[in-house]
Design a protein around this motif. Structure first.
Motif, PDB file in Angstrom:
ATOM      1  N   PRO A   1       0.821  -1.214   0.000  1.00  0.00           N
ATOM      2  CA  PRO A   1       0.000   0.000   0.000  1.00  0.00           C
ATOM      3  C   PRO A   1       0.853   1.261   0.000  1.00  0.00           C
ATOM      4  O   PRO A   1       1.956   1.292   0.555  1.00  0.00           O
ATOM      5  CB  PRO A   1      -0.799  -0.117   1.308  1.00  0.00           C
ATOM      6  CG  PRO A   1       0.064  -0.959   2.197  1.00  0.00           C
ATOM      7  CD  PRO A   1       0.784  -1.921   1.295  1.00  0.00           C
ATOM      8  N   CYS A   2       0.344   2.284  -0.623  1.00  0.00           N
ATOM      9  CA  CYS A   2       0.988   3.596  -0.617  1.00  0.00           C
ATOM     10  C   CYS A   2       0.374   4.451   0.491  1.00  0.00           C
ATOM     11  O   CYS A   2      -0.629   4.091   1.096  1.00  0.00           O
ATOM     12  CB  CYS A   2       0.796   4.294  -1.962  1.00  0.00           C
ATOM     13  SG  CYS A   2       1.464   3.392  -3.372  1.00  0.00           S
ATOM     14  N   GLY A   3       1.002   5.598   0.750  1.00  0.00           N
ATOM     15  CA  GLY A   3       0.416   6.566   1.652  1.00  0.00           C
ATOM     16  C   GLY A   3       0.987   6.599   3.047  1.00  0.00           C
ATOM     17  O   GLY A   3       0.678   7.521   3.810  1.00  0.00           O
ATOM     18  N   THR A   4       1.821   5.611   3.414  1.00  0.00           N
ATOM     19  CA  THR A   4       2.422   5.620   4.754  1.00  0.00           C
ATOM     20  C   THR A   4       3.942   5.778   4.658  1.00  0.00           C
ATOM     21  O   THR A   4       4.486   6.792   5.070  1.00  0.00           O
ATOM     22  CB  THR A   4       2.066   4.334   5.521  1.00  0.00           C
ATOM     23  OG1 THR A   4       2.421   3.190   4.733  1.00  0.00           O
ATOM     24  CG2 THR A   4       0.580   4.294   5.844  1.00  0.00           C
ATOM     25  N   ALA A   5       4.621   4.783   4.095  1.00  0.00           N
ATOM     26  CA  ALA A   5       6.072   4.881   3.924  1.00  0.00           C
ATOM     27  C   ALA A   5       6.428   5.683   2.682  1.00  0.00           C
ATOM     28  O   ALA A   5       7.477   6.333   2.639  1.00  0.00           O
ATOM     29  CB  ALA A   5       6.700   3.491   3.843  1.00  0.00           C
ATOM     30  N   PHE A   6       5.566   5.647   1.687  1.00  0.00           N
ATOM     31  CA  PHE A   6       5.868   6.314   0.415  1.00  0.00           C
ATOM     32  C   PHE A   6       4.592   6.490  -0.397  1.00  0.00           C
ATOM     33  O   PHE A   6       3.587   5.801  -0.179  1.00  0.00           O
ATOM     34  CB  PHE A   6       6.875   5.503  -0.405  1.00  0.00           C
ATOM     35  CG  PHE A   6       6.472   4.061  -0.631  1.00  0.00           C
ATOM     36  CD1 PHE A   6       5.507   3.727  -1.580  1.00  0.00           C
ATOM     37  CD2 PHE A   6       7.035   3.041   0.122  1.00  0.00           C
ATOM     38  CE1 PHE A   6       5.125   2.406  -1.782  1.00  0.00           C
ATOM     39  CE2 PHE A   6       6.649   1.712  -0.066  1.00  0.00           C
ATOM     40  CZ  PHE A   6       5.696   1.398  -1.032  1.00  0.00           C
ATOM     41  N   ASP A   7       4.625   7.430  -1.341  1.00  0.00           N
ATOM     42  CA  ASP A   7       3.706   7.507  -2.468  1.00  0.00           C
ATOM     43  C   ASP A   7       4.503   7.136  -3.704  1.00  0.00           C
ATOM     44  O   ASP A   7       5.748   7.090  -3.670  1.00  0.00           O
ATOM     45  CB  ASP A   7       3.126   8.916  -2.635  1.00  0.00           C
ATOM     46  CG  ASP A   7       2.012   9.209  -1.647  1.00  0.00           C
ATOM     47  OD1 ASP A   7       1.678   8.323  -0.831  1.00  0.00           O
ATOM     48  OD2 ASP A   7       1.499  10.347  -1.672  1.00  0.00           O
ATOM     49  N   VAL A   8       3.822   6.869  -4.808  1.00  0.00           N
ATOM     50  CA  VAL A   8       4.496   6.532  -6.059  1.00  0.00           C
ATOM     51  C   VAL A   8       3.918   7.394  -7.167  1.00  0.00           C
ATOM     52  O   VAL A   8       2.702   7.497  -7.320  1.00  0.00           O
ATOM     53  CB  VAL A   8       4.337   5.041  -6.415  1.00  0.00           C
ATOM     54  CG1 VAL A   8       4.845   4.766  -7.829  1.00  0.00           C
ATOM     55  CG2 VAL A   8       5.088   4.174  -5.411  1.00  0.00           C
ATOM     56  N   ILE A   9       4.815   8.020  -7.940  1.00  0.00           N
ATOM     57  CA  ILE A   9       4.429   8.789  -9.120  1.00  0.00           C
ATOM     58  C   ILE A   9       4.924   8.018 -10.336  1.00  0.00           C
ATOM     59  O   ILE A   9       6.122   7.819 -10.506  1.00  0.00           O
ATOM     60  CB  ILE A   9       5.027  10.210  -9.102  1.00  0.00           C
ATOM     61  CG1 ILE A   9       4.724  10.899  -7.764  1.00  0.00           C
ATOM     62  CG2 ILE A   9       4.490  11.014 -10.271  1.00  0.00           C
ATOM     63  CD1 ILE A   9       3.251  11.030  -7.442  1.00  0.00           C
ATOM     64  N   SER A  10       3.977   7.571 -11.160  1.00  0.00           N
ATOM     65  CA  SER A  10       4.285   6.754 -12.332  1.00  0.00           C
ATOM     66  C   SER A  10       4.244   7.615 -13.586  1.00  0.00           C
ATOM     67  O   SER A  10       3.300   8.388 -13.789  1.00  0.00           O
ATOM     68  CB  SER A  10       3.288   5.599 -12.440  1.00  0.00           C
ATOM     69  OG  SER A  10       3.445   4.899 -13.649  1.00  0.00           O
TER      70      SER A  10
ATOM     71  N   PRO B   1       5.038  10.565   1.415  1.00  0.00           N
ATOM     72  CA  PRO B   1       3.590  10.408   1.544  1.00  0.00           C
ATOM     73  C   PRO B   1       2.890  11.770   1.432  1.00  0.00           C
ATOM     74  O   PRO B   1       3.348  12.762   1.987  1.00  0.00           O
ATOM     75  CB  PRO B   1       3.425   9.813   2.946  1.00  0.00           C
ATOM     76  CG  PRO B   1       4.717   9.088   3.190  1.00  0.00           C
ATOM     77  CD  PRO B   1       5.770   9.937   2.540  1.00  0.00           C
ATOM     78  N   GLY B   2       1.786  11.795   0.699  1.00  0.00           N
ATOM     79  CA  GLY B   2       1.065  13.037   0.462  1.00  0.00           C
ATOM     80  C   GLY B   2       1.349  13.647  -0.894  1.00  0.00           C
ATOM     81  O   GLY B   2       0.595  14.502  -1.362  1.00  0.00           O
ATOM     82  N   THR B   3       2.444  13.210  -1.550  1.00  0.00           N
ATOM     83  CA  THR B   3       2.806  13.762  -2.862  1.00  0.00           C
ATOM     84  C   THR B   3       1.738  13.470  -3.908  1.00  0.00           C
ATOM     85  O   THR B   3       1.444  14.311  -4.763  1.00  0.00           O
ATOM     86  CB  THR B   3       4.160  13.202  -3.313  1.00  0.00           C
ATOM     87  OG1 THR B   3       5.174  13.604  -2.389  1.00  0.00           O
ATOM     88  CG2 THR B   3       4.541  13.709  -4.706  1.00  0.00           C
ATOM     89  N   ALA B   4       1.147  12.277  -3.858  1.00  0.00           N
ATOM     90  CA  ALA B   4       0.145  11.899  -4.855  1.00  0.00           C
ATOM     91  C   ALA B   4      -1.053  12.837  -4.833  1.00  0.00           C
ATOM     92  O   ALA B   4      -1.676  13.084  -5.868  1.00  0.00           O
ATOM     93  CB  ALA B   4      -0.318  10.459  -4.622  1.00  0.00           C
TER      94      ALA B   4
ATOM     95  N   PRO C   1       0.839  11.467 -19.327  1.00  0.00           N
ATOM     96  CA  PRO C   1       0.119  11.445 -18.054  1.00  0.00           C
ATOM     97  C   PRO C   1       0.997  11.016 -16.891  1.00  0.00           C
ATOM     98  O   PRO C   1       1.867  10.161 -17.032  1.00  0.00           O
ATOM     99  CB  PRO C   1      -1.007  10.434 -18.291  1.00  0.00           C
ATOM    100  CG  PRO C   1      -0.472   9.537 -19.353  1.00  0.00           C
ATOM    101  CD  PRO C   1       0.353  10.418 -20.251  1.00  0.00           C
ATOM    102  N   LEU C   2       0.757  11.613 -15.741  1.00  0.00           N
ATOM    103  CA  LEU C   2       1.336  11.152 -14.483  1.00  0.00           C
ATOM    104  C   LEU C   2       0.243  10.409 -13.730  1.00  0.00           C
ATOM    105  O   LEU C   2      -0.865  10.912 -13.576  1.00  0.00           O
ATOM    106  CB  LEU C   2       1.823  12.325 -13.635  1.00  0.00           C
ATOM    107  CG  LEU C   2       2.821  13.302 -14.249  1.00  0.00           C
ATOM    108  CD1 LEU C   2       3.300  14.284 -13.181  1.00  0.00           C
ATOM    109  CD2 LEU C   2       4.004  12.566 -14.858  1.00  0.00           C
ATOM    110  N   LEU C   3       0.546   9.224 -13.261  1.00  0.00           N
ATOM    111  CA  LEU C   3      -0.376   8.457 -12.434  1.00  0.00           C
ATOM    112  C   LEU C   3       0.143   8.521 -11.005  1.00  0.00           C
ATOM    113  O   LEU C   3       1.276   8.103 -10.733  1.00  0.00           O
ATOM    114  CB  LEU C   3      -0.467   7.015 -12.918  1.00  0.00           C
ATOM    115  CG  LEU C   3      -0.854   6.835 -14.395  1.00  0.00           C
ATOM    116  CD1 LEU C   3      -0.956   5.359 -14.736  1.00  0.00           C
ATOM    117  CD2 LEU C   3      -2.155   7.552 -14.698  1.00  0.00           C
TER     118      LEU C   3
ATOM    119  N   VAL D   1      -3.257  14.849 -15.931  1.00  0.00           N
ATOM    120  CA  VAL D   1      -2.640  14.313 -14.721  1.00  0.00           C
ATOM    121  C   VAL D   1      -3.763  13.785 -13.852  1.00  0.00           C
ATOM    122  O   VAL D   1      -4.801  14.422 -13.709  1.00  0.00           O
ATOM    123  CB  VAL D   1      -1.881  15.411 -13.962  1.00  0.00           C
ATOM    124  CG1 VAL D   1      -1.257  14.840 -12.698  1.00  0.00           C
ATOM    125  CG2 VAL D   1      -0.809  16.022 -14.839  1.00  0.00           C
ATOM    126  N   THR D   2      -3.584  12.603 -13.266  1.00  0.00           N
ATOM    127  CA  THR D   2      -4.634  12.048 -12.420  1.00  0.00           C
ATOM    128  C   THR D   2      -4.051  11.529 -11.123  1.00  0.00           C
ATOM    129  O   THR D   2      -2.941  11.011 -11.101  1.00  0.00           O
ATOM    130  CB  THR D   2      -5.384  10.909 -13.130  1.00  0.00           C
ATOM    131  OG1 THR D   2      -6.327  10.336 -12.222  1.00  0.00           O
ATOM    132  CG2 THR D   2      -4.452   9.816 -13.601  1.00  0.00           C
TER     133      THR D   2
END
Length: 213
Positions: free
Chosen positions: A48-57, A93-96, A114-116, A204-205
Motif C-alpha cells: 500500500p501507498c500513503g504511509t512509507a511512500f507515495d508513487v508517481i508513475s 507520503p502526500g505527494t500523490a 500522463p502522471l499516475l 494528470v490524475t
C-alpha cells in the motif's frame, strides 16, 4: 568501476536488507513481507501507498528525463523502479494528492504524458529484491492495479502474471530520502519544457483506474 547516476538508469539494482526493511514497513504486516522475501527474494509484492511512500508513475521516456533532471540539476532521487512502459518514482507520503494541484498552476496542459499518482488508498507492485533471470520471458500485463480494494497489504504475490518490474535506483537504507511534491514539480516542468514537442500531452490524475503494463 564507478557507476554514474545515468548508468543506474540502465542497470537493475539490488535492494539491501535495510532497504527491504523500509519497503516492508509500508505493509500492515511487515514480518509477512520479510518472510516472503526470505523464502524468495525474486518475488514481486504488492504494497500500500500513503504511509512509507507515495508513487508517481510516468511514461518511460519522460520518466527517465525527469530522473536525469533530478540527478543532473537537482537533489537526486529516492528509489526508482521500472515496469513495462512506466517509470515509478517513490516520493514522500502526500505527494500523490499534492502534485497534481501544483502542476495545475504551471504551464503543463499539453506538454507531457500522463502522471499516475498513487497515494493513500492505492497499492503498487514493487520489484523484487533481486532482478529476475534476464533469460526468463515476461508474462502478459496486469489489467488493473491502483486501488487498494482486493490488493493484499501483507505482501502476498499477485496471481495475475505481470511484466517483471525492476529497480533503477534501489532502496538501500531504512529511511531513504524521498522527493516531495515541490521537488517533483520542479523536475517535471523543466523536463517537459526541455522536451518541447517530443511529448504528447494528456491529463494528470491522482486516482488512476488502470496501471499501464
Amino acid at each position: 568501476m564507478t557507476r554514474t547516476p545515468q548508468d543506474a538508469l540502465h542497470t537493475a539494482a539490488y535492494v539491501t536488507l535495510a532497504g527491504a526493511d523500509w519497503l516492508a514497513s509500508a505493509s500492515a504486516s511487515p514480518r509477512g513481507v520479510q518472510a516472503l522475501w526470505a523464502g524468495d527474494p525474486t518475488a514481486a509484492v504488492t504494497l500500500p501507498c500513503g504511509t512509507a511512500f507515495d508513487v508517481i508513475s510516468m511514461d518511460a521516456l519522460f520518466g527517465r528525463r525527469v530522473v536525469g533532471r533530478l540527478w543532473t540539476d537537482g537533489p537526486g532521487t529516492g528509489p526508482v523502479a521500472a515496469r513495462g512502459g512506466r517509470v515509478m518514482l517513490f516520493a514522500t507520503p502526500g505527494t500523490a494528492q499534492r502534485l497534481p494541484a501544483l502542476l495545475g498552476w504551471e504551464e503543463w496542459g499539453a506538454t507531457a504524458p500522463p502522471l499516475l499518482c498513487y497515494g493513500r488508498g492505492d497499492a503498487v507492485t514493487v520489484p523484487p529484491l533481486f532482478p529476475p533471470d534476464p533469460d526468463q520471458p515476461e508474462a502478459a500485463p496486469l489489467e488493473h492495479e491502483g486501488r487498494e480494494t482486493g490488493a493484499p497489504e501483507t505482501g502476498a504475490r499477485e496471481t495475475t502474471p505481470v511484466p517483471s518490474p525492476r529497480w533503477l535506483v534501489a532502496p538501500d537504507v531504512r529511511k531513504p530520502w524521498l522527493p516531495g511534491p515541490e521537488v517533483l514539480l520542479w523536475a517535471c516542468v523543466r523536463a517537459a519544457r526541455a522536451a518541447g514537442g517530443d511529448l504528447v500531452g494528456t491529463a494528470v490524475t491522482s486516482t488512476p483506474a488502470v496501471f499501464p503494463g
